[in-house]
Design a protein around this motif. Sequence first.
Motif, PDB file in Angstrom:
ATOM      1  N   ALA A 125       0.846  -1.199   0.000  1.00  0.00           N
ATOM      2  CA  ALA A 125       0.000   0.000   0.000  1.00  0.00           C
ATOM      3  C   ALA A 125       0.880   1.247   0.000  1.00  0.00           C
ATOM      4  O   ALA A 125       1.947   1.270   0.616  1.00  0.00           O
ATOM      5  CB  ALA A 125      -0.902   0.000   1.223  1.00  0.00           C
ATOM      6  N   PRO A 126       0.459   2.298  -0.703  1.00  0.00           N
ATOM      7  CA  PRO A 126       1.259   3.520  -0.706  1.00  0.00           C
ATOM      8  C   PRO A 126       1.287   4.137   0.685  1.00  0.00           C
ATOM      9  O   PRO A 126       0.296   4.137   1.404  1.00  0.00           O
ATOM     10  CB  PRO A 126       0.526   4.429  -1.694  1.00  0.00           C
ATOM     11  CG  PRO A 126      -0.867   3.907  -1.747  1.00  0.00           C
ATOM     12  CD  PRO A 126      -0.769   2.435  -1.473  1.00  0.00           C
ATOM     13  N   ALA A 127       2.458   4.644   1.045  1.00  0.00           N
ATOM     14  CA  ALA A 127       2.616   5.268   2.359  1.00  0.00           C
ATOM     15  C   ALA A 127       1.907   6.613   2.361  1.00  0.00           C
ATOM     16  O   ALA A 127       2.053   7.409   1.448  1.00  0.00           O
ATOM     17  CB  ALA A 127       4.087   5.436   2.679  1.00  0.00           C
ATOM     18  N   ARG A 128       1.144   6.837   3.375  1.00  0.00           N
ATOM     19  CA  ARG A 128       0.444   8.122   3.524  1.00  0.00           C
ATOM     20  C   ARG A 128       0.970   8.798   4.769  1.00  0.00           C
ATOM     21  O   ARG A 128       0.783   8.318   5.874  1.00  0.00           O
ATOM     22  CB  ARG A 128      -1.051   7.915   3.663  1.00  0.00           C
ATOM     23  CG  ARG A 128      -1.711   7.518   2.394  1.00  0.00           C
ATOM     24  CD  ARG A 128      -3.205   7.535   2.593  1.00  0.00           C
ATOM     25  NE  ARG A 128      -3.867   7.184   1.357  1.00  0.00           N
ATOM     26  CZ  ARG A 128      -5.152   6.997   1.254  1.00  0.00           C
ATOM     27  NH1 ARG A 128      -5.915   7.109   2.312  1.00  0.00           N
ATOM     28  NH2 ARG A 128      -5.689   6.692   0.101  1.00  0.00           N
ATOM     29  N   GLY A 129       1.613   9.906   4.575  1.00  0.00           N
ATOM     30  CA  GLY A 129       2.073  10.694   5.707  1.00  0.00           C
ATOM     31  C   GLY A 129       1.046  11.750   6.028  1.00  0.00           C
ATOM     32  O   GLY A 129      -0.017  11.824   5.416  1.00  0.00           O
ATOM     33  N   PRO A 130       1.354  12.565   7.000  1.00  0.00           N
ATOM     34  CA  PRO A 130       0.421  13.646   7.320  1.00  0.00           C
ATOM     35  C   PRO A 130       0.331  14.630   6.160  1.00  0.00           C
ATOM     36  O   PRO A 130       1.271  14.800   5.390  1.00  0.00           O
ATOM     37  CB  PRO A 130       1.042  14.302   8.555  1.00  0.00           C
ATOM     38  CG  PRO A 130       2.462  13.864   8.566  1.00  0.00           C
ATOM     39  CD  PRO A 130       2.516  12.551   7.853  1.00  0.00           C
ATOM     40  N   ALA A 131      -0.817  15.259   6.027  1.00  0.00           N
ATOM     41  CA  ALA A 131      -1.018  16.235   4.956  1.00  0.00           C
ATOM     42  C   ALA A 131      -0.032  17.396   5.136  1.00  0.00           C
ATOM     43  O   ALA A 131       0.233  17.808   6.266  1.00  0.00           O
ATOM     44  CB  ALA A 131      -2.448  16.755   4.990  1.00  0.00           C
TER      45      ALA A 131
END
Length: 88
Positions: free
Chosen positions: A32-38
Amino acid sequence: MAETRPDRSRDAAFAWIAAIATLATIVVANVAPARGPAPQPAVLSPADDPGCREWTDSCRVCTRDADGIHCSTPGFACQRAALRCTGR
């Protein structure tokens, strides 16, 4: 008295379910693609904001004048806080 045997097929099914769930978690975590904070908009520190003439971190007070930036000496038991502009 009749001897009861554990149901091995049920135990095997639970073992397979646990193994598949573990494997699926590992695959999803690595694929899954890594999602960091906006990303947050850039906020200038009071020291970097040319419109701020005086700021503090609750320990020392800094002022900006024609000669540059001058800061007071912090006290002995100072508890620093976030920088905030106190004079424009």
